[in-house]
Design an enzyme around this catalytic site. Structure first.
Site, short mmCIF file in Angstrom:
data_model
loop_
_atom_site.label_atom_id
_atom_site.label_comp_id
_atom_site.label_asym_id
_atom_site.label_seq_id
_atom_site.Cartn_x
_atom_site.Cartn_y
_atom_site.Cartn_z
N LYS A 44 27.36 -29.20 1.98
CA LYS A 44 28.22 -30.13 2.73
C LYS A 44 28.63 -29.51 4.07
CE LYS A 44 29.75 -32.38 -1.48
NZ LYS A 44 30.75 -32.55 -2.55
N GLN A 88 36.27 -31.01 -4.72
CA GLN A 88 34.96 -30.78 -5.35
C GLN A 88 35.12 -30.78 -6.86
OE1 GLN A 88 31.87 -30.49 -3.80
NE2 GLN A 88 31.15 -30.55 -5.90
N ASP A 111 35.17 -39.61 -0.65
CA ASP A 111 34.31 -39.74 -1.83
C ASP A 111 34.34 -41.16 -2.39
OD1 ASP A 111 32.83 -37.47 -2.36
OD2 ASP A 111 34.41 -36.47 -3.51
#
Ligand code: NAP
Length: 278
Positions: A44, A88, A111
């Site tokens: 990322k 995460q 997300d």
């Protein structure tokens, strides 16, 4: 395709700098030292650097309490230079991932896991869409595979992939079947799919006899195996039957990361009231 999207995104970042003198900021919260998560986070960061998104990794020890992680989220919510926040997964077992996600400002939820974004998705309203299903829809669109009127079968019903995937396909006017662990005769369903999306995490689950000739097969699965990663589809055999098929590695994974960058850039554009042309 993912590389092409990253190039387009870099141009959008440059426009935001030109017209708003601003750079999108992405915060990644990493709790603990799960080795796979370290790799995902590094990917990322790499993609962010490539498109010009300023990313920061906020590392907390595996012993961090829910309150400590929540405090980090609250700081980032209040930070005007941060437009996107993600936690995460997986987080250590003593933490509630759902409660952490729910604490993120929905406008910064890159997300697309926040209940508000998921609720808006259910209602067909504009929202931040989870990166993996968004990447799959983008692939279908860019390859000219229109789900309208088609039978789409989604194997897997997680909040991260299967559920939002089936809602997006429904929104695109497909007839959608969702399969899971308790589905009887999985092959009966997958054989009817014009579009088959598999998100389970079991290598070799989908064999050639389970696929309709000419179908578009999208393999979301990622399982660590000796010598690398494997998808859920027997690629070598299914490619002989399918009209379209995505490989693992190299298919949905890079698209997911590209969509994360798009979500972060869109969040920054919204923050600065900047609408890119086209
Ligand atoms: P998950 O939360 O474990 O969900 C797996 C789903 O598969 C569940 O709904 C489960 O059904 C279903 N399932 C399990 N065994 C099955 C079987 N034999 N037949 C039919 N369905 C079965 O996993 P996830 O987060 O959705 O991820 C799925 C896979 O995609 C994993 O390999 C993950 O690593 C990968 N992934 C890849 C990306 C990417 O960027 N490419 C992103 C996210 C995830 P139940 O609900 O009944 O238990």
């Amino acid at each position: 395709m993912a590389a092409g999207i990253r190039k387009d995104l870099a141009r959008r970042v440059a426009k935001l700098a030109e017209y708003r003198h601003a750079t999108p900021g992405l915060a990644v919260i990493l709790v603990g030292d799960d080795p796979a998560s370290q790799i995902y986070v590094r990917n990322k960061e790499k993609a962010a650097a490539e498109v010009g998104v300023r990313s920061g990794v906020y590392r907390l020890p595996a012993t961090a309490t829910q309150d400590q992680v929540l405090a980090t989220i609250r700081e980032l919510n209040a930070d005007a230079a941060i437009h996107g926040i993600l936690v995460q997964s997986p987080v250590p077992r003593h933490l509630s991932f759902e409660a952490l996600v729910a604490a993120i400002d929905p406008a910064k939820d890159v997300d697309g896991f926040h209940p508000i974004n998921l609720g808006r998705l259910v209602r067909g309203q504009p929202c931040t869409v989870a990166c993996t299903p968004k990447g799959v829809m983008t692939m279908l669109r860019r390859y000219g595979i229109d789900p309208s009127g088609k039978h789409a079968v989604v194997v897997g019903r997680s909040t991260v992939v299967g559920k939002p995937m089936s809602l997006l396909l429904l929104e695109a006017d497909a007839t959608v079947t969702v399969c899971h662990r308790y589905t009887e005769d999985l092959a009966h369903h997958t054989r009817q799919a014009d579009i088959l999306v598999v998100a389970v995490g079991r290598p070799g689950l989908i064999t050639a006899d389970m696929v309709k000739p000419g179908a578009a097969v999208i393999d979301v699965g990622i399982t660590r195996v000796e010598g690398g990663i494997a998808g859920d589809v027997d690629f070598a055999a299914v490619r002989e039957v399918a009209g379209w098929i995505t490989p693992v590695p190299g298919g949905v994974g890079p698209m997911t990361v590209a969509m994360l960058m798009e979500n972060a850039i869109e969040a920054a554009e919204r923050h600065y009231h900047y609408a890119p042309a086209g």
